[in-house]
Scaffold this active site. Structure first.
Site, PDB file in Angstrom:
ATOM      1  N   LYS A   8       0.788  -1.076   0.325  1.00  0.00           N
ATOM      2  CA  LYS A   8      -0.122   0.151   0.050  1.00  0.00           C
ATOM      3  C   LYS A   8       1.100   1.607  -0.371  1.00  0.00           C
ATOM      4  O   LYS A   8       1.322   1.611   0.800  1.00  0.00           O
ATOM      5  CB  LYS A   8      -0.698   0.328   1.294  1.00  0.00           C
ATOM      6  CG  LYS A   8      -1.951   0.930   1.677  1.00  0.00           C
ATOM      7  CD  LYS A   8      -3.105   0.499   2.307  1.00  0.00           C
ATOM      8  CE  LYS A   8      -4.242   1.888   1.950  1.00  0.00           C
ATOM      9  NZ  LYS A   8      -3.757   2.918   2.076  1.00  0.00           N
ATOM     10  N   ILE A   9       0.592   1.979  -0.892  1.00  0.00           N
ATOM     11  CA  ILE A   9       1.304   3.198  -0.676  1.00  0.00           C
ATOM     12  C   ILE A   9       1.185   4.296  -0.148  1.00  0.00           C
ATOM     13  O   ILE A   9      -0.605   4.568  -0.729  1.00  0.00           O
ATOM     14  CB  ILE A   9       2.021   3.954  -2.556  1.00  0.00           C
ATOM     15  CG1 ILE A   9       2.111   2.126  -3.128  1.00  0.00           C
ATOM     16  CG2 ILE A   9       2.596   5.035  -2.811  1.00  0.00           C
ATOM     17  CD1 ILE A   9       3.919   2.139  -2.919  1.00  0.00           C
TER      18      ILE A   9
END
Length: 286
Positions: free
Chosen positions: A25-26
């Site tokens: 997850k960025i």
């Protein structure tokens, strides 16, 4: 043509499943990129045009019209780590000279994880893995663009690696999922929370919020943010039932209490100013 993005439900715990792929997850903000007739525009998940804030991204051109879903992110110039505060600095800039300067000192990246249209074809009803194949063949315009990596099936191992590197979390996506413009349990997020003990030092008079304080090395309690999430009606009643006995003062916005009520909260991380980022209440500490 703006397309409302597909949103994530929350997974209860890390899991592995051969029917899913798992992505890091960025820690940025969601972005939809529309490239039409040689022009590139960028939008937030709420359909706010943010093209102007990211000239290094809007300059990108593609082979044919395309709509991409991804995350706009920046890295801290000193640490090289993806940094949410840096991308917020970029997003909130409004003056042309500041935008130009920030594009050089804190360059933005567009990390693509899905392709919704390409060369006139709507891909949203294709299974995720077919869309990934199309995306894999798409040439990206510059080093400011990248494609999210993923692992097949082994979500627990990826989440362990994410936690070890102190990154934000992971996303699980069903391989056969079509793209739906709504929140869907076909896509799940798992956040790498940090847990912190705090003192409740007051409450907001208007919209709900408990003031949080953390203890310093010399024994003082300093302000650290506002708890707005995770509190049940029963927990609110318990707090307000005892806090009136320890009130120390008030102003136009807040009522202040002695730092005697302790709580455990979960946060995304600490801000550079030493504040809790998005604190959510977990439990009272007796």
């Amino acid at each position: 043509m703006f397309i409302s993005p597909m949103l994530l439900e929350t997974a209860e715990a890390p899991f592995s499943d051969e029917n899913y792929i798992f992505e890091p997850k960025i820690d940025g903000h969601r972005g939809l990129l529309l490239h039409t007739d040689g022009t590139t525009r960028l939008y937030t998940r709420h359909n706010n045009d943010c093209t102007r804030q990211y000239p290094e991204l809007s300059a990108g051109t593609f082979d044919g019209d395309v709509i991409l879903d991804g995350e706009i992110a920046c890295t801290d110039p000193e640490t090289g780590v993806i940094d949410f505060e840096s991308v917020m600095t970029r997003f909130q800039a409004s003056r042309s000279d500041k935008i130009r300067r920030l594009s050089e000192t804190i360059p933005a990246n567009f990390v693509v994880f899905d392709i919704l249209r390409y060369k006139g074809e709507d891909l949203r009803n294709r299974p995720l893995m077919e869309r990934k194949e199309v995306l894999d063949g798409l040439a990206l315009p510059s080093a400011n663009f990248g494609k999210i990596p993923f692992v097949d099936g082994d979500g627990e191992a990826l989440f362990s690696q994410i936690c070890a590197r102190k990154l934000e979390g992971t996303v699980a996506k069903r391989k056969d999922s079509v793209y739906e413009s709504r929140r869907s349990n076909s896509w799940l997020k798992l956040i790498n929370w940090t847990y912190v003990n705090v003192y409740i030092t007051g409450y907001r008079k208007g919209d709900f919020g408990w003031l949080a304080g953390v203890e310093t090395k010399d024994g003082r309690v300093r302000p650290a943010g506002i708890i707005e999430l995770g509190v049940t009606p029963t927990q609110k009643m318990a707090f307000y039932g005892v806090c009136q006995q320890i009130v120390t003062g008030e102003d136009a916005e807040y009522v202040y209490v002695q730092p005697r009520i302790k709580a455990r909260v979960k946060i995304r991380n600490w801000t550079k100013a030493g504040m809790l980022r998005t604190p959510a209440f977990v439990e009272f500490i007796v």
